[in-house]
Design a protein around this motif. Structure first.
Motif, PDB file in Angstrom:
ATOM      1  N   MET A 181      33.138  66.616  74.939  1.00  0.00           N
ATOM      2  CA  MET A 181      32.902  65.330  74.286  1.00  0.00           C
ATOM      3  C   MET A 181      31.571  65.327  73.550  1.00  0.00           C
ATOM      4  O   MET A 181      31.380  64.584  72.609  1.00  0.00           O
ATOM      5  N   TYR A 219      51.160  56.916  73.345  1.00  0.00           N
ATOM      6  CA  TYR A 219      50.915  58.233  72.780  1.00  0.00           C
ATOM      7  C   TYR A 219      50.931  58.101  71.259  1.00  0.00           C
ATOM      8  O   TYR A 219      51.682  57.285  70.705  1.00  0.00           O
ATOM      9  N   ALA A 220      50.118  58.894  70.598  1.00  0.00           N
ATOM     10  CA  ALA A 220      50.089  58.869  69.133  1.00  0.00           C
ATOM     11  C   ALA A 220      50.120  60.287  68.594  1.00  0.00           C
ATOM     12  O   ALA A 220      49.353  61.139  69.033  1.00  0.00           O
ATOM     13  N   GLU A 221      51.043  60.527  67.675  1.00  0.00           N
ATOM     14  CA  GLU A 221      51.119  61.834  67.005  1.00  0.00           C
ATOM     15  C   GLU A 221      50.371  61.727  65.689  1.00  0.00           C
ATOM     16  O   GLU A 221      50.745  60.933  64.817  1.00  0.00           O
ATOM     17  N   THR A 223      49.101  65.317  69.587  1.00  0.00           N
ATOM     18  CA  THR A 223      49.560  64.116  70.288  1.00  0.00           C
ATOM     19  C   THR A 223      48.471  63.650  71.244  1.00  0.00           C
ATOM     20  O   THR A 223      48.075  64.386  72.143  1.00  0.00           O
ATOM     21  N   ASN A 278      38.488  68.246  75.977  1.00  0.00           N
ATOM     22  CA  ASN A 278      38.029  66.846  75.987  1.00  0.00           C
ATOM     23  C   ASN A 278      37.361  66.568  77.349  1.00  0.00           C
ATOM     24  O   ASN A 278      37.731  65.664  78.084  1.00  0.00           O
ATOM     25  N   LEU A 297      46.499  57.618  74.585  1.00  0.00           N
ATOM     26  CA  LEU A 297      45.566  56.520  74.313  1.00  0.00           C
ATOM     27  C   LEU A 297      45.841  55.327  75.223  1.00  0.00           C
ATOM     28  O   LEU A 297      46.825  55.295  75.953  1.00  0.00           O
ATOM     29  N   TYR A 298      44.959  54.342  75.129  1.00  0.00           N
ATOM     30  CA  TYR A 298      45.139  53.073  75.827  1.00  0.00           C
ATOM     31  C   TYR A 298      45.494  53.288  77.306  1.00  0.00           C
ATOM     32  O   TYR A 298      46.513  52.798  77.803  1.00  0.00           O
ATOM     33  N   GLY A 299      44.649  54.039  77.962  1.00  0.00           N
ATOM     34  CA  GLY A 299      44.839  54.259  79.387  1.00  0.00           C
ATOM     35  C   GLY A 299      46.147  54.949  79.730  1.00  0.00           C
ATOM     36  O   GLY A 299      46.675  54.765  80.820  1.00  0.00           O
ATOM     37  N   GLY A 300      46.668  55.738  78.783  1.00  0.00           N
ATOM     38  CA  GLY A 300      47.901  56.461  79.037  1.00  0.00           C
ATOM     39  C   GLY A 300      49.145  55.668  78.735  1.00  0.00           C
ATOM     40  O   GLY A 300      50.262  56.153  78.903  1.00  0.00           O
ATOM     41  N   ARG A 311      53.435  58.835  64.215  1.00  0.00           N
ATOM     42  CA  ARG A 311      54.318  58.197  65.200  1.00  0.00           C
ATOM     43  C   ARG A 311      53.519  57.759  66.409  1.00  0.00           C
ATOM     44  O   ARG A 311      52.760  58.546  66.974  1.00  0.00           O
ATOM     45  N   LEU A 349      38.987  64.992  63.306  1.00  0.00           N
ATOM     46  CA  LEU A 349      39.041  65.219  64.754  1.00  0.00           C
ATOM     47  C   LEU A 349      40.115  64.323  65.341  1.00  0.00           C
ATOM     48  O   LEU A 349      40.155  63.128  65.064  1.00  0.00           O
ATOM     49  N   VAL A 350      40.977  64.919  66.148  1.00  0.00           N
ATOM     50  CA  VAL A 350      41.894  64.127  66.963  1.00  0.00           C
ATOM     51  C   VAL A 350      41.557  64.426  68.418  1.00  0.00           C
ATOM     52  O   VAL A 350      41.515  65.600  68.823  1.00  0.00           O
ATOM     53  N   ALA A 351      41.289  63.367  69.194  1.00  0.00           N
ATOM     54  CA  ALA A 351      40.827  63.518  70.569  1.00  0.00           C
ATOM     55  C   ALA A 351      41.920  63.142  71.570  1.00  0.00           C
ATOM     56  O   ALA A 351      42.982  62.660  71.185  1.00  0.00           O
ATOM     57  N   TYR A 352      41.642  63.382  72.830  1.00  0.00           N
ATOM     58  CA  TYR A 352      42.551  63.039  73.941  1.00  0.00           C
ATOM     59  C   TYR A 352      43.942  63.666  73.746  1.00  0.00           C
ATOM     60  O   TYR A 352      44.952  63.051  74.055  1.00  0.00           O
ATOM     61  N   ALA A 367      39.393  53.166  75.066  1.00  0.00           N
ATOM     62  CA  ALA A 367      40.829  53.437  75.178  1.00  0.00           C
ATOM     63  C   ALA A 367      41.476  53.756  73.836  1.00  0.00           C
ATOM     64  O   ALA A 367      42.570  54.289  73.780  1.00  0.00           O
TER      65      ALA A 367
END
Lengths: 319, 252
Positions: A99, A139-141, A130, A94, A133-136, B219, A113-116, B120
């Motif tokens: 990108m 986290y999203a799995e 995982t 990434n 996101l959102y400036g750290g 999750r 695609l899953v990024a970051y 973000a």
């Protein structure tokens, strides 16, 4: 097919970037865990792939238009490689280059695609990534649909050593797509940063000089440490107010916001205005003789050792 | 030079983000949105290109609570057209948002599309590159310098360590803007209010683009907060040894 893993090897100025080896290490682990093979995609012109020994093989496109990274030609070539290898998962960095590839590949291949991503694994046949996101802050799995997906991985997520293995894997080149000859994007050159005008927001490693360095005569010691780490020197406000370093080096509210992988704060107390500019650094190491300094609230590691004793010793060990 | 700037609104990260009961998304009931900072830079770059070379700037944004304000602000700053896209789900993925933007961009006369390099919330990739791919346009992202050179656009793409790559691209093209050459301009509230009275936002209802992110969030969670620094003790030599080990592990 099956459980094969493809890693997109990124190269700049004739060398594979560190993140390439991070991805190879992770790719090796995923391939071994699922009984698949690991392929490195090398898009370039007469690239020496002998550092990519962690991969079982290299599938590449060799063409003059790929000598330097080009968002258009590298994407077109990658689409060919992915079509040929048909991997279970493609790992892309990434990064600035990645990108320009990952989302385009997702559209061309109609693949998720899953990024970051900070992590990627295979669970019961599903690829799970995982994302940060959102400036750290969050986290999203994500579970990727289908049997072929792309994960773009944040640099610094995995150890690069796991992917460093010499031994030239077999190289298979697939034909260059015709579109490479008529690319609309033309690479015209690399621009090196001008000396004396360091962009501290672009550095992975920063060593920050704070009030505790006491005098500009002590700056060379700080610069030596930064040099040993391959990073740059930045500063907190008092240093800049004293004109010991230019304003371009200032971190904080009235300076720059930095998010390096490593931030070493030397003699920085950690006023909120400073913390605002650097608290999202991935790894913060603080050196301050005041054990109640607020910098220790955001630091991951800290020491109250005198920086004038510690820094030369640390520099010597890193050289 | 006619430029389109698709603007993404993102949750305001200054406020606390709550996660829904299913732990699959943010709790969107109380979210406040603002312009993605990189989109603000894309808009700034578009406006300065317009000032230097003429042409128009059109902004597009998907409807959210704060979209009108963001679009009117863009008009107040100097944009010529502002289009609000309706009918797109609150939690739309980057793929869906890009497809909806393309429905509007496709009907416009333009030379360049400038987007923010990232946002973000783009879990499934950056919108600009997706837009370029759907429109089959060349793209360069992480761009910090855009210059018109005759019929071509010259850009600098940022790599790590301050190194940049220079490219030339023939319009039409999509550029993902990392930073405008100057700080995004400010539109005084009075000017925004005046524009709200004088100008009207165009509205386009998006059709189902037939795309998804291709993945499902199983999750969503908040990463663990650290409890302050782990203090390293010993002599200067011993502490240096410990720090060197931490750094070496990190660097790989």
């Amino acid at each position: 097919m099956g459980n094969d893993v493809l890693v997109v090897a990124e190269h700049l100025k004739g060398e594979f970037t560190d993140v390439t080896f991070e991805l190879l290490g992770k790719g090796r682990e995923l391939a071994d865990a699922t009984g698949g093979s690991l392929t490195a995609a090398v898009l370039g012109s007469s690239v020496d792939a002998s550092a990519l020994g962690a991969a079982d093989k290299v599938v590449g496109v060799d063409h003059a238009s790929l000598a330097e990274f080009n968002p258009e030609t590298h994407l077109a070539a990658l689409v060919e490689v992915v079509g040929h290898v048909d991997p279970r998962v493609t790992l892309v960095a990434n990064t600035s280059m990645g990108m320009d590839l990952a989302a385009g590949l997702s559209v061309r291949r109609n693949a998720p695609l899953v990024a970051y991503a900070l992590d990627v694994k295979v669970e019961d046949g599903s690829v799970v990534a995982t994302s940060q996101l959102y400036g750290g802050k969050i986290y999203a799995e994500s579970v990727l649909d289908g049997d072929s997906g792309i994960v773009s991985v944040l640099a610094g997520s995995f150890p690069a050593d796991a992917g460093r293995k010499d031994g030239a894997p077999a190289v298979e080149n697939v034909p260059a797509p015709a579109s490479l000859d008529g690319a609309r994007v033309k690479f015209t050159g690399l621009v090196e940063p001008e000396g004396g005008d360091v962009d501290i927001t672009q550095h992975d490693v920063l060593v920050c000089a704070g009030r505790g360095i006491q005098s500009d005569e002590n700056l060379p010691v700080i610069e030596e440490l930064a040099g040993a780490l391959g990073g740059a020197v930045c500063a907190s406000r008092p240093i800049v107010d004293n004109k010991w370093l230019p304003k371009t080096r200032q971190v904080g509210k009235s300076g720059l916001t930095v998010k390096p992988k490593v931030y070493v704060a030397l003699g920085v107390s950690g006023a909120p205005e400073h913390l605002e500019g650097m608290k999202d650094a991935e790894l913060i190491i603080a050196v301050n003789t005041d054990e109640t300094a607020p910098i220790f609230e955001v630091a991951h590691y800290g020491t109250t050792e005198d920086l004038f004793d510690l820094v030369p010793a640390l520099t010597a060990k890193l050289k | 030079m006619n430029i389109v700037v698709p603007i993404k609104l993102v949750p305001d990260l200054v406020e606390e983000l709550e996660i829904n009961d299913e732990e699959t998304d943010l709790d969107r009931d109380f979210l406040s949105f603002r312009i993605n900072e990189f989109c603000d830079h894309a808009l700034e770059e578009a406006l300065s290109l317009k000032e230097a070379h003429g042409g128009t700037v059109a902004v597009i944004a998907i409807e959210r609570e704060e979209t009108d304000k963001v679009l009117y602000t863009a008009l107040a700053k100097g944009a010529d057209r502002a289009v609000k896209v309706t009918g797109v789900d609150e939690a739309a993925s980057s793929h869906e948002a890009a497809k909806a933007m393309c429905q509007v961009i496709g009907g416009m006369e333009y030379d360049l599309v400038l987007t923010g390099v990232q946002a973000a919330d783009d879990r499934d990739g950056q919108m600009g590159v997706l837009i370029a791919s759907y429109l089959d346009l060349p793209h360069v992202s992480v761009v910090s310098d855009v210059e018109v050179k005759g019929d071509l656009i010259a850009v600098h793409k940022e790599y790590a360590g301050g190194v940049m790559a220079a490219f030339e691209v023939a319009p039409k093209a999509v550029l993902g803007i990392q930073a405008a050459r100057q700080t995004p301009r400010y539109a005084p509230v009075s000017r925004v209010r005046q524009i709200m009275k004088e100008a009207e936002l165009e509205e386009v209802e998006a059709e189902d683009g037939g795309v998804t992110s291709g993945s499902t969030v199983r999750r969503m969670y908040t990463p663990e907060k650290g409890e302050g620094a782990e203090m390293l003790d010993g002599s200067a030599e011993e502490v240096a040894e410990k720090i060197a080990a931490i750094l070496n592990e990190r660097k790989g």
